[in-house]
Design a protein around this motif. Structure first.
Motif, PDB file in Angstrom:
ATOM      1  N   LEU A  79       0.850  -1.177   0.000  1.00  0.00           N
ATOM      2  CA  LEU A  79       0.000   0.000   0.000  1.00  0.00           C
ATOM      3  C   LEU A  79       0.891   1.234   0.000  1.00  0.00           C
ATOM      4  O   LEU A  79       2.019   1.195   0.490  1.00  0.00           O
ATOM      5  CB  LEU A  79      -0.899   0.016   1.241  1.00  0.00           C
ATOM      6  CG  LEU A  79      -1.970  -1.073   1.299  1.00  0.00           C
ATOM      7  CD1 LEU A  79      -2.620  -1.107   2.668  1.00  0.00           C
ATOM      8  CD2 LEU A  79      -3.022  -0.835   0.225  1.00  0.00           C
ATOM      9  N   PRO A  80       0.410   2.344  -0.536  1.00  0.00           N
ATOM     10  CA  PRO A  80       1.234   3.554  -0.537  1.00  0.00           C
ATOM     11  C   PRO A  80       1.390   4.109   0.870  1.00  0.00           C
ATOM     12  O   PRO A  80       0.482   4.039   1.688  1.00  0.00           O
ATOM     13  CB  PRO A  80       0.440   4.521  -1.433  1.00  0.00           C
ATOM     14  CG  PRO A  80      -0.971   4.048  -1.328  1.00  0.00           C
ATOM     15  CD  PRO A  80      -0.904   2.558  -1.185  1.00  0.00           C
ATOM     16  N   GLU A  81       2.551   4.623   1.152  1.00  0.00           N
ATOM     17  CA  GLU A  81       2.861   5.277   2.413  1.00  0.00           C
ATOM     18  C   GLU A  81       2.709   4.316   3.586  1.00  0.00           C
ATOM     19  O   GLU A  81       2.764   3.102   3.444  1.00  0.00           O
ATOM     20  CB  GLU A  81       2.006   6.536   2.573  1.00  0.00           C
ATOM     21  CG  GLU A  81       2.207   7.547   1.448  1.00  0.00           C
ATOM     22  CD  GLU A  81       1.358   8.784   1.629  1.00  0.00           C
ATOM     23  OE1 GLU A  81       0.957   9.082   2.767  1.00  0.00           O
ATOM     24  OE2 GLU A  81       1.085   9.453   0.631  1.00  0.00           O
ATOM     25  N   ARG A  82       2.520   4.866   4.774  1.00  0.00           N
ATOM     26  CA  ARG A  82       2.611   4.065   5.983  1.00  0.00           C
ATOM     27  C   ARG A  82       1.263   3.501   6.397  1.00  0.00           C
ATOM     28  O   ARG A  82       0.214   4.047   6.081  1.00  0.00           O
ATOM     29  CB  ARG A  82       3.201   4.904   7.114  1.00  0.00           C
ATOM     30  CG  ARG A  82       4.612   5.379   6.792  1.00  0.00           C
ATOM     31  CD  ARG A  82       5.187   6.226   7.895  1.00  0.00           C
ATOM     32  NE  ARG A  82       6.550   6.632   7.566  1.00  0.00           N
ATOM     33  CZ  ARG A  82       7.319   7.332   8.377  1.00  0.00           C
ATOM     34  NH1 ARG A  82       6.868   7.705   9.556  1.00  0.00           N
ATOM     35  NH2 ARG A  82       8.534   7.657   8.014  1.00  0.00           N
ATOM     36  N   LEU A  83       1.333   2.404   7.153  1.00  0.00           N
ATOM     37  CA  LEU A  83       0.129   1.719   7.596  1.00  0.00           C
ATOM     38  C   LEU A  83       0.119   1.708   9.120  1.00  0.00           C
ATOM     39  O   LEU A  83       0.942   1.063   9.756  1.00  0.00           O
ATOM     40  CB  LEU A  83       0.112   0.284   7.059  1.00  0.00           C
ATOM     41  CG  LEU A  83      -1.133  -0.548   7.356  1.00  0.00           C
ATOM     42  CD1 LEU A  83      -2.367   0.073   6.690  1.00  0.00           C
ATOM     43  CD2 LEU A  83      -0.935  -1.974   6.879  1.00  0.00           C
ATOM     44  N   PHE A  84      -0.804   2.457   9.692  1.00  0.00           N
ATOM     45  CA  PHE A  84      -0.928   2.489  11.145  1.00  0.00           C
ATOM     46  C   PHE A  84      -2.338   2.929  11.513  1.00  0.00           C
ATOM     47  O   PHE A  84      -3.035   3.586  10.742  1.00  0.00           O
ATOM     48  CB  PHE A  84       0.094   3.435  11.787  1.00  0.00           C
ATOM     49  CG  PHE A  84       0.009   4.862  11.309  1.00  0.00           C
ATOM     50  CD1 PHE A  84      -0.773   5.793  11.964  1.00  0.00           C
ATOM     51  CD2 PHE A  84       0.737   5.270  10.197  1.00  0.00           C
ATOM     52  CE1 PHE A  84      -0.846   7.105  11.520  1.00  0.00           C
ATOM     53  CE2 PHE A  84       0.679   6.580   9.748  1.00  0.00           C
ATOM     54  CZ  PHE A  84      -0.121   7.508  10.413  1.00  0.00           C
ATOM     55  N   ALA A  85      -2.772   2.526  12.712  1.00  0.00           N
ATOM     56  CA  ALA A  85      -4.078   2.936  13.201  1.00  0.00           C
ATOM     57  C   ALA A  85      -4.023   4.407  13.605  1.00  0.00           C
ATOM     58  O   ALA A  85      -3.056   4.834  14.237  1.00  0.00           O
ATOM     59  CB  ALA A  85      -4.488   2.081  14.390  1.00  0.00           C
ATOM     60  N   PRO A  86      -5.043   5.210  13.260  1.00  0.00           N
ATOM     61  CA  PRO A  86      -4.982   6.638  13.566  1.00  0.00           C
ATOM     62  C   PRO A  86      -5.164   6.942  15.044  1.00  0.00           C
ATOM     63  O   PRO A  86      -4.885   8.050  15.488  1.00  0.00           O
ATOM     64  CB  PRO A  86      -6.130   7.224  12.738  1.00  0.00           C
ATOM     65  CG  PRO A  86      -7.086   6.095  12.573  1.00  0.00           C
ATOM     66  CD  PRO A  86      -6.232   4.862  12.478  1.00  0.00           C
ATOM     67  N   HIS A  87      -5.637   6.001  15.834  1.00  0.00           N
ATOM     68  CA  HIS A  87      -5.863   6.235  17.250  1.00  0.00           C
ATOM     69  C   HIS A  87      -5.592   4.944  18.001  1.00  0.00           C
ATOM     70  O   HIS A  87      -5.901   3.850  17.528  1.00  0.00           O
ATOM     71  CB  HIS A  87      -7.310   6.689  17.487  1.00  0.00           C
ATOM     72  CG  HIS A  87      -7.541   7.255  18.856  1.00  0.00           C
ATOM     73  ND1 HIS A  87      -7.818   6.462  19.936  1.00  0.00           N
ATOM     74  CD2 HIS A  87      -7.529   8.527  19.319  1.00  0.00           C
ATOM     75  CE1 HIS A  87      -7.983   7.230  21.009  1.00  0.00           C
ATOM     76  NE2 HIS A  87      -7.811   8.480  20.662  1.00  0.00           N
ATOM     77  N   ALA A  88      -4.994   5.066  19.183  1.00  0.00           N
ATOM     78  CA  ALA A  88      -4.633   3.873  19.950  1.00  0.00           C
ATOM     79  C   ALA A  88      -5.841   3.006  20.263  1.00  0.00           C
ATOM     80  O   ALA A  88      -5.710   1.788  20.415  1.00  0.00           O
ATOM     81  CB  ALA A  88      -3.938   4.289  21.249  1.00  0.00           C
ATOM     82  N   SER A  89      -7.026   3.606  20.376  1.00  0.00           N
ATOM     83  CA  SER A  89      -8.216   2.820  20.704  1.00  0.00           C
ATOM     84  C   SER A  89      -8.611   1.866  19.582  1.00  0.00           C
ATOM     85  O   SER A  89      -9.306   0.875  19.813  1.00  0.00           O
ATOM     86  CB  SER A  89      -9.401   3.750  21.014  1.00  0.00           C
ATOM     87  OG  SER A  89      -9.798   4.451  19.846  1.00  0.00           O
ATOM     88  N   ASP A  90      -8.162   2.138  18.346  1.00  0.00           N
ATOM     89  CA  ASP A  90      -8.528   1.273  17.225  1.00  0.00           C
ATOM     90  C   ASP A  90      -7.915  -0.114  17.368  1.00  0.00           C
ATOM     91  O   ASP A  90      -8.538  -1.124  17.066  1.00  0.00           O
ATOM     92  CB  ASP A  90      -8.083   1.886  15.896  1.00  0.00           C
ATOM     93  CG  ASP A  90      -8.881   3.118  15.510  1.00  0.00           C
ATOM     94  OD1 ASP A  90      -9.853   3.435  16.219  1.00  0.00           O
ATOM     95  OD2 ASP A  90      -8.531   3.758  14.511  1.00  0.00           O
ATOM     96  N   GLY A  91      -6.647  -0.164  17.757  1.00  0.00           N
ATOM     97  CA  GLY A  91      -5.984  -1.446  17.934  1.00  0.00           C
ATOM     98  C   GLY A  91      -5.507  -2.084  16.652  1.00  0.00           C
ATOM     99  O   GLY A  91      -4.433  -2.649  16.589  1.00  0.00           O
TER     100      GLY A  91
END
Length: 765
Positions: A178-190
């Motif tokens: 996928l383009p660019e970085r992959l991370f959850a936008p908020h810690a609550s998402d998990g």
């Protein structure tokens, strides 16, 4: 339980940023029949230097001479790890200990085959029912989101944007980018994933929502959305997400699982702070401004209620109420029509629910909260803060904590059934100049510590995490970065040079860990794009830095940051290059996934390659026309620097990840069989061996006739170079995989807890 004055710890659960980790292990190649040396056409493999568009050199060159008593991984261009200066020959104590990070949060998941843990430092580990490792797979970057598990696949993502699926047996099924970085936008998402038996759905910060075929990894569809996209939910053929554009209103959006077409959207004022929760009739979410919203499954708003502060947990439903937590440490129970039922002073992460009991992290612990009567059934303390997601399966609750452990707790009473500690594949090695120690933190940061005081006072302000051991020059600290760049940053210029030799005295206390509040930002001297991720430490010789990156070896002018040449190695490289000279011509040598390769330093032409039946993760050492290097095939080899001819080989009892040190006609190396060996450099004759109580992956350092080396038995050893006799050994709190540096009469070493130690002889020693 009525509300009382709050005594909770406020903790911001903001967006998850992508911190990097050190270089991982090289891939293990298929065994070949026998190692061989191959001379290579000098006209092949080298690429001339064309300035990259993202090079940002300074107006003038920096001083590119090595600085300090131990400025690189192996101290000198040849990686000999040898100094004539004295280290502590008598037993040592801690002059100071500075924490430079831990292995980071562990992300649990569970499926029919058992539990899995994705580690922050970039590995997926499969465990059995008792918490023992079944298999481990190294990933291409760090992980900041939990995997998702189905009966046939385990899907995990890394911050580089790579999504990889494995079978329950650990075989790689497919990989997609996928383009660019992959991370959850908020810690609550998990997590950023949701999966069905046929499709895996990914919420991505720049692409929107992407769906892949679960079996083969083909992209089924992607739907662009504005803003950050929270964790997806898939219910009855519909994908539900919430968005946070950070400028204007967000939305709850319903998409078709079949083709990604939008079915409806409902406005979320000023954007959603958490992911949606979907019930049989309604969809719930929350906002940064303290609103909880309910819409029906057709997108029509049913109600909105204020809870006065940022909604920090994804809503859940239990005991016929909607439960949300807020940033100020309160837990709200809302009626299904939006009215307030109760408020509790209880700081929770996003819970999982079973039988009207909420299971969630709470500070450095886990709680079971009875939604029916408002009582805490049990609380279990763990090492570190617990973050979502928590996973329920059978009678176990699986949680991960940010100190590096994953736990299986009994659902009924919270007892710890087992814990699993994730170990980093590599432990940082410190380098030392005239007044400072520089070391990569386990979370990917770079630290500058004043030798005299132990104060951690230097941060280079890098935009990406650090890869590998840096090189310290008079004009800058040169290090590889996770954003595919090489950077030189002004060194720490603070404090007095240390007393030499350093001696442990009542001040500072051996147990004191000084903390700096305001860290000065170091000036950037230059950066240059490498075109690929750096994968090893920075080698250095004659004003040039040598950096492995993306299967290539890159030579960079250390004064200006300009790339001088790049050459194809032919396989992944995870070692620090070593440089030597033969017949008035320079050679730079690296170990890789398929063997050892040498290049000419002047133009980068490949001179020879020795194929090995297993990966070489041991950094080579060059001295007296010899290249000494270990391999995963449990062999230590000595090769001729000129043409790669094998001079001798020695079989050990385990893989050799330790990098050799060479000094005064001897070579010293450790191996996974727990043995440190001393060999004659001329013919490989074993002169002595010392058995430890754990694998030895630490690389020895030699100072004035003493060999310093760590073991996974949690000890640092000082051995006589002549006969291997143990002069002293010092116990630390964790595996000593870090490679020591000897300077200022002290030994500097890191352990796997993320602690950097300065060890010195006491004044009364």
């Amino acid at each position: 339980m009525p509300s009382t004055p709050r005594l909770t710890r406020r903790r911001l659960l903001g967006a998850v940023s992508s911190l990097a980790l050190g270089a991982g292990c090289s891939a293990r190649p298929d065994p070949s029949t026998a190692p061989s040396a191959t001379a290579t056409d000098e006209r092949a493999s080298a690429t001339s230097a064309t300035p990259h568009s993202d090079e940002t050199p300074t107006a003038g060159p920096i001083d590119a001479s090595l600085a300090g008593p131990w400025p690189t991984f192996g101290r000198d261009p040849g990686n000999t790890a040898t100094t004539d200066a004295s280290g502590p020959s008598a037993p040592v104590d801690a002059y100071w200990t500075q924490q430079v990070g831990n292995v980071g949060l562990q992300y649990p998941a569970v499926g029919p085959a058992g539990p899995y843990v994705a580690t922050r430092r970039g590995a997926l580990v499969a465990l059995d029912a008792s918490g023992e490792e079944r298999w481990l797979r190294a990933l291409d970057d760090e992980v900041v989101t939990a995997p998702v598990v189905t009966p046939d696949r385990v899907v995990v993502g890394t911050v580089s944007g790579t999504v990889t699926a494995f079978t329950p047996a650990g075989e790689k099924a497919w990989s997609a980018s996928l383009p660019e970085r992959l991370f959850a936008p908020h810690a609550s998402d998990g997590t950023v994933f949701a999966a069905t038996t046929e499709t895996v759905v990914v919420a991505h910060q720049s692409t929107g929502v992407v769906a892949f075929d679960l079996a083969g990894g083909g992209r089924r569809w992607d739907t662009a959305l504005t803003g950050r996209v929270h964790r997806p939910r898939v219910v009855d053929g519909t994908v539900y997400v919430s968005t946070d554009p950070q400028d204007g209103d967000g939305a709850v959006v319903a998409l078709s699982l079949d083709d990604g077409t939008e079915r409806w959207r409902a406005t979320v004022p000023r954007g959603a702070s958490v992911a949606p929760t979907v019930t049989e009739t309604d969809v719930y979410t929350g906002t940064h401004r303290g609103l909880v919203l309910a819409v029906d499954r057709e997108g029509r708003e049913r109600w909105r209620t204020s809870v006065d502060d940022w909604v920090s947990t994804t809503p859940v439903v239990a005991a016929d109420a909607v439960w949300v937590g807020t940033l100020d440490g309160r837990l709200f129970a809302l009626e299904r029509d939006g009215g307030r039922r109760a408020t509790y002073d209880l700081e929770l992460t996003t819970p999982v629910v079973r039988d009207d009991v909420l299971y969630a992290g709470s500070g450095e612990g886990v709680v079971a909260f009875d939604a029916a009567d408002g009582a805490v059934r049990w609380r279990t303390d763990v090492d570190g803060h617990v973050s979502p997601p928590l996973r329920l399966a059978g009678d176990r609750l699986y949680v991960g904590a940010d100190e590096g452990d994953a736990y299986a707790l009994a659902v009924d009473d919270g007892r710890v059934r087992w814990s699993f500690t994730a170990r980093p594949a590599t432990t940082p090695s410190p380098v030392v100049d005239d007044r400072s120690v520089y070391v990569e933190g386990l979370s990917g940061s770079l630290h500058g510590i004043v030798v005299e005081s132990g104060k951690d006072l230097w941060r280079p302000g890098l935009v990406a995490g650090v890869v590998g051991t840096p090189a310290v020059l008079a004009g800058g600290v040169v290090t590889g970065l996770r954003n595919r760049r090489l950077a030189a940053t002004a060194p720490l210029d603070y404090g007095d040079p240390p007393r030499d030799p350093v001696r442990v005295t009542p001040r500072p206390s051996p147990t004191e860990t000084p903390v700096a509040i305001d860290l000065p930002q170091a000036d950037r001297r230059w950066t240059t794009g490498l075109g690929a991720l750096p994968t090893g430490g920075v080698g250095f010789a004659d004003g040039a830095a040598y950096v492995p990156a993306g299967g290539e070896l890159v030579r960079v002018d250390a004064a200006t940051g300009r790339i001088q040449w790049r050459s194809n190695v032919g396989s992944a490289v995870g070692t620090t290059p070593a440089v030597g000279e033969i017949a008035n011509e320079g050679r730079v040598v690296v170990g890789g996934a398929d063997g050892i390769t040498a290049f000419g330093t002047a133009e980068g032409r490949r001179r020879w390659h020795v194929e090995t039946p297993a990966a070489v993760r041991s950094s080579p050492a060059v001295r007296d026309g010899r290249v000494v290097v270990g391999g995963d095939d449990s062999v230590v080899r000595a090769l001729a620097l000129g043409d790669g001819t094998e001079r001798w080989r020695v079989e050990t009892g385990g893989p050799v990840l330790s990098s050799p040190a060479v000094s005064s006609g001897m070579a010293f190396v450790g191996s996974d069989d727990g043995v440190v060996r001393g060999f004659a450099l001329a013919d490989g004759t074993e002169r002595w061996r010392v058995e430890t109580d754990g694998p030895v992956r630490s690389s020895p350092a030699v100072a004035d006739g003493t060999v310093f080396v760590g073991s996974r038995d949690r000890h640092l050893y000082a051995l006589a170079a002549a006969d291997g006799s143990v002069r002293w050994r010092h116990e630390l709190d964790n595996w000593v995989d870090g490679s020591p540096a000897v300077a200022h009469g002290a030994v500097f070493v890191t352990d796997q807890s993320g602690a950097c130690h300065c060890l010195a002889t006491s004044t009364d020693g």
